[in-house]
Design a protein around this motif. Structure first.
Motif, PDB file in Angstrom:
ATOM      1  N   PHE A 100       2.683  72.901  25.322  1.00  0.00           N
ATOM      2  CA  PHE A 100       1.680  72.355  24.407  1.00  0.00           C
ATOM      3  C   PHE A 100       0.603  73.406  24.173  1.00  0.00           C
ATOM      4  O   PHE A 100       0.037  73.961  25.115  1.00  0.00           O
ATOM      5  N   LEU A 101       0.318  73.680  22.925  1.00  0.00           N
ATOM      6  CA  LEU A 101      -0.636  74.724  22.569  1.00  0.00           C
ATOM      7  C   LEU A 101      -2.069  74.224  22.682  1.00  0.00           C
ATOM      8  O   LEU A 101      -2.393  73.131  22.215  1.00  0.00           O
ATOM      9  N   ILE A 102      -2.913  75.025  23.312  1.00  0.00           N
ATOM     10  CA  ILE A 102      -4.366  74.783  23.300  1.00  0.00           C
ATOM     11  C   ILE A 102      -4.953  75.820  22.341  1.00  0.00           C
ATOM     12  O   ILE A 102      -5.131  76.982  22.676  1.00  0.00           O
ATOM     13  N   THR A 103      -5.241  75.385  21.132  1.00  0.00           N
ATOM     14  CA  THR A 103      -5.623  76.295  20.059  1.00  0.00           C
ATOM     15  C   THR A 103      -6.792  77.201  20.428  1.00  0.00           C
ATOM     16  O   THR A 103      -7.702  76.817  21.180  1.00  0.00           O
ATOM     17  N   GLU A 104      -6.755  78.397  19.875  1.00  0.00           N
ATOM     18  CA  GLU A 104      -7.811  79.381  20.069  1.00  0.00           C
ATOM     19  C   GLU A 104      -9.163  78.865  19.574  1.00  0.00           C
ATOM     20  O   GLU A 104     -10.220  79.323  20.011  1.00  0.00           O
ATOM     21  N   ALA A 105      -9.114  77.895  18.672  1.00  0.00           N
ATOM     22  CA  ALA A 105     -10.356  77.334  18.146  1.00  0.00           C
ATOM     23  C   ALA A 105     -11.195  76.677  19.232  1.00  0.00           C
ATOM     24  O   ALA A 105     -12.413  76.554  19.089  1.00  0.00           O
ATOM     25  N   VAL A 106     -10.563  76.276  20.336  1.00  0.00           N
ATOM     26  CA  VAL A 106     -11.340  75.715  21.454  1.00  0.00           C
ATOM     27  C   VAL A 106     -12.264  76.781  22.021  1.00  0.00           C
ATOM     28  O   VAL A 106     -13.437  76.524  22.318  1.00  0.00           O
ATOM     29  N   ARG A 107     -11.748  78.014  22.154  1.00  0.00           N
ATOM     30  CA  ARG A 107     -12.608  79.106  22.605  1.00  0.00           C
ATOM     31  C   ARG A 107     -13.622  79.479  21.521  1.00  0.00           C
ATOM     32  O   ARG A 107     -14.737  79.890  21.817  1.00  0.00           O
ATOM     33  N   GLY A 108     -13.217  79.330  20.254  1.00  0.00           N
ATOM     34  CA  GLY A 108     -14.149  79.582  19.163  1.00  0.00           C
ATOM     35  C   GLY A 108     -15.338  78.643  19.192  1.00  0.00           C
ATOM     36  O   GLY A 108     -16.443  79.002  18.771  1.00  0.00           O
ATOM     37  N   ASP A 109     -15.106  77.434  19.709  1.00  0.00           N
ATOM     38  CA  ASP A 109     -16.184  76.445  19.813  1.00  0.00           C
ATOM     39  C   ASP A 109     -16.932  76.523  21.136  1.00  0.00           C
ATOM     40  O   ASP A 109     -17.822  75.706  21.389  1.00  0.00           O
ATOM     41  N   GLY A 110     -16.538  77.475  21.991  1.00  0.00           N
ATOM     42  CA  GLY A 110     -17.307  77.672  23.218  1.00  0.00           C
ATOM     43  C   GLY A 110     -16.551  77.572  24.518  1.00  0.00           C
ATOM     44  O   GLY A 110     -17.146  77.738  25.598  1.00  0.00           O
ATOM     45  N   GLY A 111     -15.244  77.290  24.493  1.00  0.00           N
ATOM     46  CA  GLY A 111     -14.460  77.230  25.718  1.00  0.00           C
ATOM     47  C   GLY A 111     -14.431  78.582  26.423  1.00  0.00           C
ATOM     48  O   GLY A 111     -14.399  79.630  25.779  1.00  0.00           O
TER      49      GLY A 111
ATOM     50  N   ALA B 223     -13.748  64.974  18.156  1.00  0.00           N
ATOM     51  CA  ALA B 223     -13.601  64.967  16.694  1.00  0.00           C
ATOM     52  C   ALA B 223     -12.761  66.151  16.214  1.00  0.00           C
ATOM     53  O   ALA B 223     -11.923  66.004  15.317  1.00  0.00           O
ATOM     54  N   HIS B 224     -12.971  67.341  16.807  1.00  0.00           N
ATOM     55  CA  HIS B 224     -12.265  68.548  16.360  1.00  0.00           C
ATOM     56  C   HIS B 224     -10.894  68.681  17.004  1.00  0.00           C
ATOM     57  O   HIS B 224      -9.947  69.149  16.369  1.00  0.00           O
ATOM     58  N   PHE B 225     -10.771  68.223  18.261  1.00  0.00           N
ATOM     59  CA  PHE B 225      -9.518  68.416  18.998  1.00  0.00           C
ATOM     60  C   PHE B 225      -8.984  67.098  19.565  1.00  0.00           C
ATOM     61  O   PHE B 225      -8.748  66.981  20.776  1.00  0.00           O
ATOM     62  N   PRO B 226      -8.753  66.112  18.715  1.00  0.00           N
ATOM     63  CA  PRO B 226      -8.341  64.798  19.236  1.00  0.00           C
ATOM     64  C   PRO B 226      -6.986  64.824  19.942  1.00  0.00           C
ATOM     65  O   PRO B 226      -6.785  64.120  20.934  1.00  0.00           O
TER      66      PRO B 226
ATOM     67  N   LYS C 129      -6.290  63.995  23.847  1.00  0.00           N
ATOM     68  CA  LYS C 129      -5.343  62.928  24.220  1.00  0.00           C
ATOM     69  C   LYS C 129      -4.260  63.465  25.153  1.00  0.00           C
ATOM     70  O   LYS C 129      -3.907  62.826  26.150  1.00  0.00           O
ATOM     71  N   LYS C 130      -3.708  64.647  24.828  1.00  0.00           N
ATOM     72  CA  LYS C 130      -2.653  65.217  25.659  1.00  0.00           C
ATOM     73  C   LYS C 130      -3.163  65.449  27.082  1.00  0.00           C
ATOM     74  O   LYS C 130      -2.471  65.128  28.062  1.00  0.00           O
ATOM     75  N   CYS C 131      -4.351  66.013  27.199  1.00  0.00           N
ATOM     76  CA  CYS C 131      -4.905  66.272  28.525  1.00  0.00           C
ATOM     77  C   CYS C 131      -5.143  64.963  29.289  1.00  0.00           C
ATOM     78  O   CYS C 131      -4.827  64.862  30.487  1.00  0.00           O
ATOM     79  N   MET C 132      -5.681  63.972  28.604  1.00  0.00           N
ATOM     80  CA  MET C 132      -5.912  62.682  29.258  1.00  0.00           C
ATOM     81  C   MET C 132      -4.594  62.056  29.708  1.00  0.00           C
ATOM     82  O   MET C 132      -4.513  61.447  30.787  1.00  0.00           O
ATOM     83  N   ASP C 133      -3.548  62.227  28.891  1.00  0.00           N
ATOM     84  CA  ASP C 133      -2.237  61.646  29.223  1.00  0.00           C
ATOM     85  C   ASP C 133      -1.662  62.211  30.515  1.00  0.00           C
ATOM     86  O   ASP C 133      -0.871  61.537  31.193  1.00  0.00           O
ATOM     87  N   ILE C 134      -2.016  63.471  30.838  1.00  0.00           N
ATOM     88  CA  ILE C 134      -1.496  64.069  32.074  1.00  0.00           C
ATOM     89  C   ILE C 134      -2.568  64.104  33.170  1.00  0.00           C
ATOM     90  O   ILE C 134      -2.426  64.817  34.160  1.00  0.00           O
ATOM     91  N   GLY C 135      -3.638  63.336  32.965  1.00  0.00           N
ATOM     92  CA  GLY C 135      -4.624  63.154  34.017  1.00  0.00           C
ATOM     93  C   GLY C 135      -5.741  64.164  34.062  1.00  0.00           C
ATOM     94  O   GLY C 135      -6.396  64.321  35.106  1.00  0.00           O
ATOM     95  N   ILE C 136      -5.991  64.851  32.943  1.00  0.00           N
ATOM     96  CA  ILE C 136      -7.074  65.843  32.902  1.00  0.00           C
ATOM     97  C   ILE C 136      -8.158  65.360  31.943  1.00  0.00           C
ATOM     98  O   ILE C 136      -7.929  65.249  30.727  1.00  0.00           O
ATOM     99  N   ASP C 137      -9.330  65.073  32.486  1.00  0.00           N
ATOM    100  CA  ASP C 137     -10.505  64.734  31.670  1.00  0.00           C
ATOM    101  C   ASP C 137     -11.231  66.047  31.393  1.00  0.00           C
ATOM    102  O   ASP C 137     -11.867  66.616  32.282  1.00  0.00           O
TER     103      ASP C 137
END
Length: 532
Positions: free
Chosen positions: A257-268, A324-327, A331-339
């Motif tokens: 599952f891809l964690i888009t680079e845009a997450v780092r663009g938003d501050g990750g 809002a930006h990464f729904p 959801k994927k992270c929550m589904d595998i137990g990561i908040d």
């Protein structure tokens, strides 16, 4: 036998855009799209981040986008191609918006723009974190408006038809190799049929499945590139395989599952197992350095600390904005137990994009007459040694348009070749054991991942070539003696892709962009493309 004026292999953004433009121009001609899965099962569908385009000249400029692309490409981009893609991009993006693509806007109706690695400005248009899915949706809806576009799902193209199939000796030095159509396996009937075409577009996507861990769907087996190579077409720059730095780490799960680079663009922020934000030790751009740099940095941290992954820290980000930006990521992270607001996301690099491919010119011509190529399977000169984030969807739109424009000028001069023989399957039998195919695929993926991954050296490449040569011999014996199946055809194509990557990597005696060889850690003055 099927005859069609225009034949398109692949139903991603490149193929569908070409189909729409051609159908509008020629309502009386037949346009046939072949895809080996469902229409929407493409690499396009899984593109998360967005599409890079300069359509806000008040805050951005073509020259900035051109410069960012050239820097990421590490000296091997074709500057003329970069300029035309960047400058023609806004018109092509406006077209797909007119066809119904819904990019995110703010409350005032202005487009929301993201920023990703290697970009100097916020210029990434997106639809939440499923941009590719949204663009594919809009294109499929547009295609349905044209009765002369015929989509055939579950057809596996085996080979391009050239003079070779008429009994002529065809080599890479043969002048004027012609494409007359394809042989394809109808997966619903099991029959192999010939399809004659006047013009063929290869838009078959990428090849990530050659590696054990990839963000690409299972269909990404490099079919188009392998077919063109077998037909003696020119392939270039296959050593430049982009590994996306941040795929969600789930042991044994593929595709990743891809964690888009845009997450780092938003501050990750990327952190190692000790919680250290390590990217500042590798590049002044930190987490938003180009992908080749970030992937190698993560690879080094994993090897240094003896871990299988690093972490992406989003705990400090605004929760409502993240959702809002990464729904889908949330959801994927929550589904595998990561908040994600309480825990860091485990991530590791995964094979993501093939920067090389079928060598084409500025209007999408391959080295084979009447055969065009665009999208990830092609090598246009835009990406050079490393693709700038979110330039791939833009390239596909621009070159689909250019291919369609040139094909429209040439279609009137091309006739069908009626002398093509039917496929000959005599002497073949059903395969006795599928494990002969599935085990070879596992071996291939392990070889490529262990020896031809993010970091390489000459000994690893030599060992990989010896191993892959044995698998090739065994698979060719199966191909000649058994009835064809999609599994066997995909294995055969992936072996060809593996060979092309290894051979290209062996030729490049330097480290540049996505190709890093510890025996040649510095850049050389070669500045040339590797053409096979």
């Amino acid at each position: 036998m099927l005859k069609t004026d225009f034949l398109i292999i692949g139903s991603g953004i490149a193929g569908l855009t070409f189909a729409v433009k051609t159908a509008r121009r020629f309502p009386d001609k037949t346009i046939t799209i072949l895809t080996k899965a469902n229409t929407d099962e493409t690499n396009t569908k899984y593109a998360q981040g967005g599409i890079a385009v300069v359509n806000d000249l008040e805050h951005d400029s073509f020259q900035k986008h051109i410069k960012d692309t050239l820097i990421a490409g590490d000296g091997l981009c074709n500057k003329d191609i970069v300029e035309l893609v960047v400058k023609e991009g806004p018109d092509r993006v406006n077209e797909i918006i007119e066809w119904g693509t819904r990019f995110d806007k703010d409350k005032e109706g202005e487009y929301l723009r993201g920023k990703e690695g290697g970009h100097s400005e916020f210029r990434i248009l997106h639809h939440k974190d499923i941009t590719g899915f949204e663009m594919e949706r809009a294109l499929i809806e547009e295609v349905k408006k044209y009765p002369n576009i015929h989509i055939h799902n579950h057809w596996f193209v085996i080979d391009i038809i050239t003079q070779h199939h008429l009994g002529f000796l065809v080599t890479k030095s043969t002048p004027d190799i012609n494409c007359f159509g394809v042989y394809a396996l109808n997966l619903q009937t099991g029959e192999i049929e010939k399809i004659l075409s006047r013009i063929t577009l290869m838009a078959s996507g990428g090849a990530g499945q050659v590696y054990r861990t990839t963000t690409n769907p299972r269909i990404a087996t490099g079919d188009g590139i392998a077919m063109v190579y077998r037909a003696k077409g020119r392939i270039e720059n296959m050593e430049f395989i982009q590994f996306h730095p941040t795929a969600l780490f789930e042991a044994g799960i593929s595709p990743s599952f891809l964690i888009t680079e845009a997450v780092r663009g938003d501050g990750g922020v990327l952190r190692n197992k000790d919680g250290e934000a390590f990217m500042e030790r590798y590049d002044s751009r930190k987490d938003l350095a180009p992908r080749d740099i970030v992937a190698r940095a993560i690879d080094n941290e994993m090897k240094r600390t003896g871990t299988e992954h690093v972490y992406l820290d989003c705990r400090h980000m605004d929760e409502s904005k993240f959702k809002a930006h990464f729904p889908n990521i949330h959801k994927k992270c929550m589904d595998i137990g990561i908040d994600v607001m309480q825990q860091m996301i485990p991530v590791a690099p995964a094979a993501h994009y093939c920067c090389g491919g079928i060598k084409v010119n500025a209007i999408g011509h391959s080295s084979i007459r009447n055969l065009y190529a665009c999208g990830e399977c092609s090598s246009t000169g835009l990406h050079g040694a490393n693709r700038l984030a979110s330039n791939s969807l833009l390239e596909a739109l621009v070159f689909a348009h250019r291919c369609a424009e040139d094909a429209a000028e040439n279609i009137g001069r091309i006739d069908f070749n009626e002398n093509i023989p039917d496929w000959n399957a005599s002497g073949t039998t059903d395969p006795k054991e599928m494990i002969l195919i599935t085990q070879s695929l596992k071996e291939l993926q392990l070889i490529m991942s262990d020896y031809v991954g993010i970091v390489r050296n000459d000994m690893r490449l030599q060992r990989a070539m010896r191993r892959i040569d044995l698998i090739h011999t065994e698979t060719e014996d199966l191909y000649k003696s058994t009835n064809l199946s999609p599994q066997l055809l995909e294995l055969r194509n992936l072996i060809t892709i593996g060979y092309l990557i290894i051979k290209s990597a062996e030729f490049r005696k330097e480290s540049r962009g996505l190709h890093f060889n510890t025996d040649y850690p510095e850049k050389s003055e070669m500045l040339q493309n590797i053409v096979l």
